[in-house]
Enzyme design. Structure first.
Site, PDB file in Angstrom:
ATOM      1  N   TYR A 113       8.580   1.083   2.509  1.00 10.84           N
ATOM      2  CA  TYR A 113       8.027  -0.191   2.013  1.00 10.84           C
ATOM      3  C   TYR A 113       6.900   0.074   1.017  1.00 10.84           C
ATOM      4  CZ  TYR A 113       4.854  -4.131   1.771  1.00 10.84           C
ATOM      5  OH  TYR A 113       4.006  -5.099   1.296  1.00 10.84           O
ATOM      6  N   SER A 146       0.258  -4.215  -2.975  1.00 12.11           N
ATOM      7  CA  SER A 146      -0.361  -4.114  -1.646  1.00 12.11           C
ATOM      8  C   SER A 146      -1.402  -3.007  -1.643  1.00 12.11           C
ATOM      9  CB  SER A 146       0.741  -3.792  -0.631  1.00 12.11           C
ATOM     10  OG  SER A 146       0.170  -3.401   0.589  1.00 12.11           O
ATOM     11  N   LYS A 192       6.388  -0.527  -3.366  1.00 11.08           N
ATOM     12  CA  LYS A 192       5.283  -1.177  -4.096  1.00 11.08           C
ATOM     13  C   LYS A 192       4.716  -0.218  -5.146  1.00 11.08           C
ATOM     14  CE  LYS A 192       5.381  -5.095  -1.967  1.00 11.08           C
ATOM     15  NZ  LYS A 192       5.900  -6.266  -2.653  1.00 11.08           N
TER      16      LYS A 192
HETATM   17  P1  NAD Z   1       7.632 -13.243   3.364  1.00 11.05           P
HETATM   18  O1  NAD Z   1       8.689 -12.391   3.952  1.00 11.05           O
HETATM   19  O2  NAD Z   1       7.082 -14.364   4.180  1.00 11.05           O
HETATM   20  O3  NAD Z   1       8.107 -13.831   1.954  1.00 11.05           O
HETATM   21  C1  NAD Z   1       9.003 -13.150   1.107  1.00 11.05           C
HETATM   22  C2  NAD Z   1      10.047 -14.131   0.651  1.00 11.05           C
HETATM   23  O4  NAD Z   1      10.968 -13.458  -0.226  1.00 11.05           O
HETATM   24  C3  NAD Z   1      10.884 -14.719   1.797  1.00 11.05           C
HETATM   25  O5  NAD Z   1      10.919 -16.119   1.708  1.00 11.05           O
HETATM   26  C4  NAD Z   1      12.264 -14.101   1.591  1.00 11.05           C
HETATM   27  O6  NAD Z   1      13.297 -14.951   2.032  1.00 11.05           O
HETATM   28  C5  NAD Z   1      12.277 -13.872   0.089  1.00 11.05           C
HETATM   29  N1  NAD Z   1      13.210 -12.816  -0.344  1.00 11.05           N
HETATM   30  C6  NAD Z   1      13.276 -11.531   0.109  1.00 11.05           C
HETATM   31  N2  NAD Z   1      14.267 -10.866  -0.530  1.00 11.05           N
HETATM   32  C7  NAD Z   1      14.829 -11.751  -1.394  1.00 11.05           C
HETATM   33  C8  NAD Z   1      15.888 -11.669  -2.330  1.00 11.05           C
HETATM   34  N3  NAD Z   1      16.611 -10.551  -2.474  1.00 11.05           N
HETATM   35  N4  NAD Z   1      16.194 -12.760  -3.072  1.00 11.05           N
HETATM   36  C9  NAD Z   1      15.495 -13.913  -2.920  1.00 11.05           C
HETATM   37  N5  NAD Z   1      14.484 -14.060  -2.053  1.00 11.05           N
HETATM   38  C10 NAD Z   1      14.152 -12.979  -1.300  1.00 11.05           C
HETATM   39  O7  NAD Z   1       6.431 -12.258   2.930  1.00 11.05           O
HETATM   40  P2  NAD Z   1       4.942 -12.591   2.487  1.00 11.05           P
HETATM   41  O8  NAD Z   1       4.039 -12.148   3.575  1.00 11.05           O
HETATM   42  O9  NAD Z   1       4.842 -13.960   1.977  1.00 11.05           O
HETATM   43  O10 NAD Z   1       4.784 -11.534   1.311  1.00 11.05           O
HETATM   44  C11 NAD Z   1       5.067 -11.870  -0.041  1.00 11.05           C
HETATM   45  C12 NAD Z   1       4.960 -10.631  -0.892  1.00 11.05           C
HETATM   46  O11 NAD Z   1       3.665 -10.075  -0.739  1.00 11.05           O
HETATM   47  C13 NAD Z   1       5.946  -9.520  -0.518  1.00 11.05           C
HETATM   48  O12 NAD Z   1       6.375  -8.899  -1.705  1.00 11.05           O
HETATM   49  C14 NAD Z   1       5.106  -8.580   0.305  1.00 11.05           C
HETATM   50  O13 NAD Z   1       5.582  -7.275   0.263  1.00 11.05           O
HETATM   51  C15 NAD Z   1       3.754  -8.701  -0.376  1.00 11.05           C
HETATM   52  N6  NAD Z   1       2.638  -8.352   0.511  1.00 11.05           N
HETATM   53  C16 NAD Z   1       2.512  -8.998   1.717  1.00 11.05           C
HETATM   54  C17 NAD Z   1       1.473  -8.644   2.571  1.00 11.05           C
HETATM   55  C18 NAD Z   1       1.314  -9.309   3.914  1.00 11.05           C
HETATM   56  O14 NAD Z   1       0.577  -8.811   4.743  1.00 11.05           O
HETATM   57  N7  NAD Z   1       1.956 -10.439   4.183  1.00 11.05           N
HETATM   58  C19 NAD Z   1       0.567  -7.645   2.196  1.00 11.05           C
HETATM   59  C20 NAD Z   1       0.719  -7.029   0.957  1.00 11.05           C
HETATM   60  C21 NAD Z   1       1.767  -7.392   0.116  1.00 11.05           C
HETATM   61  C1  UD1 Z   2       0.192  -3.028   7.771  1.00 10.76           C
HETATM   62  C2  UD1 Z   2       1.078  -2.087   7.009  1.00 10.76           C
HETATM   63  C3  UD1 Z   2       0.759  -2.190   5.524  1.00 10.76           C
HETATM   64  C4  UD1 Z   2       0.838  -3.632   5.043  1.00 10.76           C
HETATM   65  C5  UD1 Z   2      -0.120  -4.467   5.881  1.00 10.76           C
HETATM   66  C6  UD1 Z   2      -0.129  -5.927   5.518  1.00 10.76           C
HETATM   67  C7  UD1 Z   2       1.439  -0.263   8.639  1.00 10.76           C
HETATM   68  C8  UD1 Z   2       1.219   1.182   8.935  1.00 10.76           C
HETATM   69  N1  UD1 Z   2       0.882  -0.730   7.494  1.00 10.76           N
HETATM   70  O1  UD1 Z   2      -1.096  -2.582   7.574  1.00 10.76           O
HETATM   71  O2  UD1 Z   2       1.658  -1.398   4.779  1.00 10.76           O
HETATM   72  O3  UD1 Z   2       0.487  -3.711   3.670  1.00 10.76           O
HETATM   73  O4  UD1 Z   2       0.280  -4.345   7.259  1.00 10.76           O
HETATM   74  O5  UD1 Z   2       1.084  -6.528   5.854  1.00 10.76           O
HETATM   75  O6  UD1 Z   2       2.105  -0.969   9.384  1.00 10.76           O
HETATM   76  N2  UD1 Z   2      -3.040  -3.221  15.478  1.00 10.76           N
HETATM   77  C9  UD1 Z   2      -3.164  -3.173  16.842  1.00 10.76           C
HETATM   78  N3  UD1 Z   2      -2.182  -3.775  17.591  1.00 10.76           N
HETATM   79  C10 UD1 Z   2      -1.110  -4.418  17.038  1.00 10.76           C
HETATM   80  C11 UD1 Z   2      -1.000  -4.451  15.628  1.00 10.76           C
HETATM   81  C12 UD1 Z   2      -1.982  -3.838  14.881  1.00 10.76           C
HETATM   82  O7  UD1 Z   2      -4.105  -2.607  17.369  1.00 10.76           O
HETATM   83  O8  UD1 Z   2      -0.253  -4.921  17.775  1.00 10.76           O
HETATM   84  C13 UD1 Z   2      -4.111  -2.626  14.638  1.00 10.76           C
HETATM   85  C14 UD1 Z   2      -3.651  -1.562  13.670  1.00 10.76           C
HETATM   86  O9  UD1 Z   2      -3.686  -0.297  14.266  1.00 10.76           O
HETATM   87  C15 UD1 Z   2      -4.660  -1.744  12.534  1.00 10.76           C
HETATM   88  C16 UD1 Z   2      -4.986  -3.242  12.550  1.00 10.76           C
HETATM   89  O10 UD1 Z   2      -4.640  -3.675  13.859  1.00 10.76           O
HETATM   90  O11 UD1 Z   2      -5.836  -1.031  12.812  1.00 10.76           O
HETATM   91  C17 UD1 Z   2      -4.216  -4.056  11.533  1.00 10.76           C
HETATM   92  O12 UD1 Z   2      -2.826  -3.779  11.658  1.00 10.76           O
HETATM   93  P1  UD1 Z   2      -1.702  -4.544  10.801  1.00 10.76           P
HETATM   94  O13 UD1 Z   2      -1.923  -6.006  10.944  1.00 10.76           O
HETATM   95  O14 UD1 Z   2      -0.387  -4.008  11.180  1.00 10.76           O
HETATM   96  O15 UD1 Z   2      -2.064  -4.193   9.293  1.00 10.76           O
HETATM   97  P2  UD1 Z   2      -2.246  -2.759   8.570  1.00 10.76           P
HETATM   98  O16 UD1 Z   2      -2.182  -1.639   9.522  1.00 10.76           O
HETATM   99  O17 UD1 Z   2      -3.463  -2.865   7.731  1.00 10.76           O
END
Ligand code: NAD
Ligand code: UD1
Length: 336
Positions: free
Chosen positions: A149, A124, A153
Site C-alpha cells: 500500500y 500519505s 503511494k
Molecule cells: P475509502 O476507502 O473510504 O475511499 C476510497 C474510495 O475509492 C471508495 O469509495 C472506493 O469505493 C473508491 N475506489 C477504490 N478503488 C476504485 C476504483 N478502481 N474505481 C473507482 N472507485 C474506487 O478511503 P479514504 O479513507 O477515504 O481514503 C481516500 C484516499 O486517501 C485513499 O487514496 C487513501 O489511500 C488515502 N489515504 C487515506 C488515509 C486514511 O487514514 N484514511 C491516510 C492516508 C491516505
Molecule cells: C496506519 C498505516 C499507514 C496508514 C495509516 C492511516 C500501518 C502499519 N500503517 O498507520 O500506512 O497511512 O494507518 O490510515 O498499518 N494501534 C493499537 N491498536 C489497534 C490499532 C492501532 O494499539 O487496534 C496503535 C498502532 O500501533 C499505532 C496507533 O495505534 O501506534 C495508530 O495506528 P493506526 O490507526 O493503524 O495508524 P498508523 O499506524 O499510523
C-alpha cells in the site's frame, strides 16, 4: 468551478465533497463502491441540499472517464480512489498495485486527453518510510516503505513528478495525510470500515459502542512518553478543507508540490483511549499486546509548509475529533 472527485463516496472523499459543495463548487463524483456504498451519496445531498454528478465506474476503465470529461467541463480533479488497507496489501500486492497505479495512470491519460491538467492526489505520511525522524518535513527523502500500500503511494508520487517533468503545464498537489479521524458534525457521514477495523480510532469507537470487547494496545515499550505509539491525528473536516486550499493553489499556477496535512501534534494510544472515554462517557477496556510489525514509535508532521503556501492549518482539537467520532459511531453503530 467544477471538480471531479474520484473515490468521492469514501470516508475522506465524502467529507471533502460536502465542503466543496458548501463552498460553491460544482462536484462530479466517480466511484465504483469498492469500499463504500451508495447511501453516502444521499447523505451528501441531505447535508448540502444540492445535487451533483455521479458516475458509477472503475477508474481503471478509460471509456467512462472520457465520457465524464466529454459531458462536463472539469476544472480540476481530486483523486481519492484507491485501496488503503496495509495488512490486506501485504496479502494481495497485485490487487493493490493494479488498482492504485491503474486508477492513477488511466485517470492521468484521460485528463491529458481532455486537457485538464490540475490534480490533487491523496498521498500519505507512509511515504516517509521508516527512516525519517518526526516531525516529518516535505523535503525529507521519501521511500523505504514497508508494505505494498505504502509503496503504491510512493510510486504514484514519482509517476506524477515524471509527468510534470515531461509537461510543465500540469499543476499537481501531493497531499500527505497523517491520521484522519472524526466525522461530520451531523453524525450523518463518517468512516465505515469493513469488518474488524485495522486503525486505532474506529477500533476504539467500536469497543465503546459494545461491538468489540476491548482494545488491543500494540506495544507499551516504545520510546514515547507512556511507551505507546504516537500519531498525528487530524479531524477529517480539517483534512477536507485542506483540499479546498490545495485546489485554490493548483488553480493559481503550474508546478508539483507535496504538502503535509497534519496538526503537528502527536498523541499516544493511551491518550486516545482516555479522550474517547471522556467523549463517550464509557469506561473502555484495553489489553497491552506485542508491537505490531512495521509500526513506528512516533509519526507526526511539521505542517508549516501547508500554512505558508496553502494558507491552511488544522483548527479542530483532540476533544472535538473524539466527540465527532463518537457521535458518528453511536448514531450509526452498524455503519451506513
Ligand atoms: P475509502 O476507502 O473510504 O475511499 C476510497 C474510495 O475509492 C471508495 O469509495 C472506493 O469505493 C473508491 N475506489 C477504490 N478503488 C476504485 C476504483 N478502481 N474505481 C473507482 N472507485 C474506487 O478511503 P479514504 O479513507 O477515504 O481514503 C481516500 C484516499 O486517501 C485513499 O487514496 C487513501 O489511500 C488515502 N489515504 C487515506 C488515509 C486514511 O487514514 N484514511 C491516510 C492516508 C491516505
Ligand atoms: C496506519 C498505516 C499507514 C496508514 C495509516 C492511516 C500501518 C502499519 N500503517 O498507520 O500506512 O497511512 O494507518 O490510515 O498499518 N494501534 C493499537 N491498536 C489497534 C490499532 C492501532 O494499539 O487496534 C496503535 C498502532 O500501533 C499505532 C496507533 O495505534 O501506534 C495508530 O495506528 P493506526 O490507526 O493503524 O495508524 P498508523 O499506524 O499510523
Amino acid at each position: 468551478m467544477k471538480i471531479l472527485v474520484t473515490g468521492g463516496a469514501g470516508y475522506i472523499g465524502s467529507h471533502t465533497c460536502v465542503e466543496l459543495i458548501n463552498a460553491g463548487y460544482e462536484v462530479v463524483i466517480a466511484d465504483n463502491f469498492l469500499n463504500s456504498c451508495p447511501v453516502v451519496l444521499d447523505r451528501i445531498k441531505e447535508l448540502t441540499g444540492r445535487d451533483f454528478g455521479f458516475y458509477e465506474c472503475d477508474l481503471r476503465d478509460r471509456a467512462p472517464l472520457d465520457k465524464i470529461f466529454a459531458e462536463h467541463k472539469i476544472d480540476a480533479v481530486i483523486h481519492f480512489a484507491g485501496l488503503k488497507a496495509v495488512g490486506e496489501s501485504v496479502e494481495k500486492p497485485l490487487e493493490y498495485y493494479d488498482n492504485n497505479l491503474g486508477c492513477t495512470l488511466t485517470l492521468c491519460e484521460a485528463m491529458r486527453a481532455a486537457n485538464c491538467k490540475r490534480l490533487v492526489f491523496s498521498s500519505s505520511a507512509t511515504v516517509y518510510g521508516m527512516n525519517n525522524p518526526s516531525p516529518l518535513r516535505e523535503d525529507m527523502p521519501i521511500g523505504g516503505t514497508t508494505n505494498p500500500y505504502g509503496t503504491t503511494k510512493y510510486m504514484i508520487e514519482l509517476i506524477l513528478r515524471d509527468l510534470y517533468a515531461s509537461d510543465n503545464t500540469w499543476s499537481i498537489a501531493l497531499l500527505r495525510y497523517f491520521n484522519p479521524i472524526g466525522a461530520h458534525k451531523s453524525g450523518r457521514i463518517g468512516e465505515n470500515p469493513n469488518g474488524i477495523p485495522n486503525n486505532l480510532m474506529p477500533y476504539i469507537t467500536q469497543v465503546a459502542v459494545g461491538k468489540l470487547p476491548y482494545i488491543n494496545v500494540f506495544g507499551n515499550d516504545y520510546d514515547t512518553p507512556d511507551g505507546t505509539g504516537v500519531r498525528d491525528y487530524i479531524h477529517v473536516v480539517d483534512l477536507a478543507l485542506g483540499h479546498l486550499k490545495a485546489v485554490e493553489k493548483i488553480m493559481s499556477g503550474t508546478g508539483i508540490d507535496a504538502y503535509n496535512l497534519g496538526t503537528g501534534k502527536g498523541y499516544s494510544v493511551l491518550e486516545m483511549i482516555r479522550s474517547l472515554e471522556k467523549a463517550s462517557g464509557k469506561k473502555l477496556n484495553y489489553k497491552i499486546m506485542g508491537r505490531r510489525p512495521g509500526d513506528l514509535a512516533s509519526c507526526y508532521s511539521d505542517p508549516s509548509k501547508a500554512l505558508r503556501e496553502l494558507g491552511w492549518r488544522a483548527e479542530r482539537g483532540l476533544e472535538e475529533m473524539c466527540e465527532d467520532s463518537w457521535r458518528w459511531q453511536s448514531m450509526n453503530p452498524e455503519g451506513y
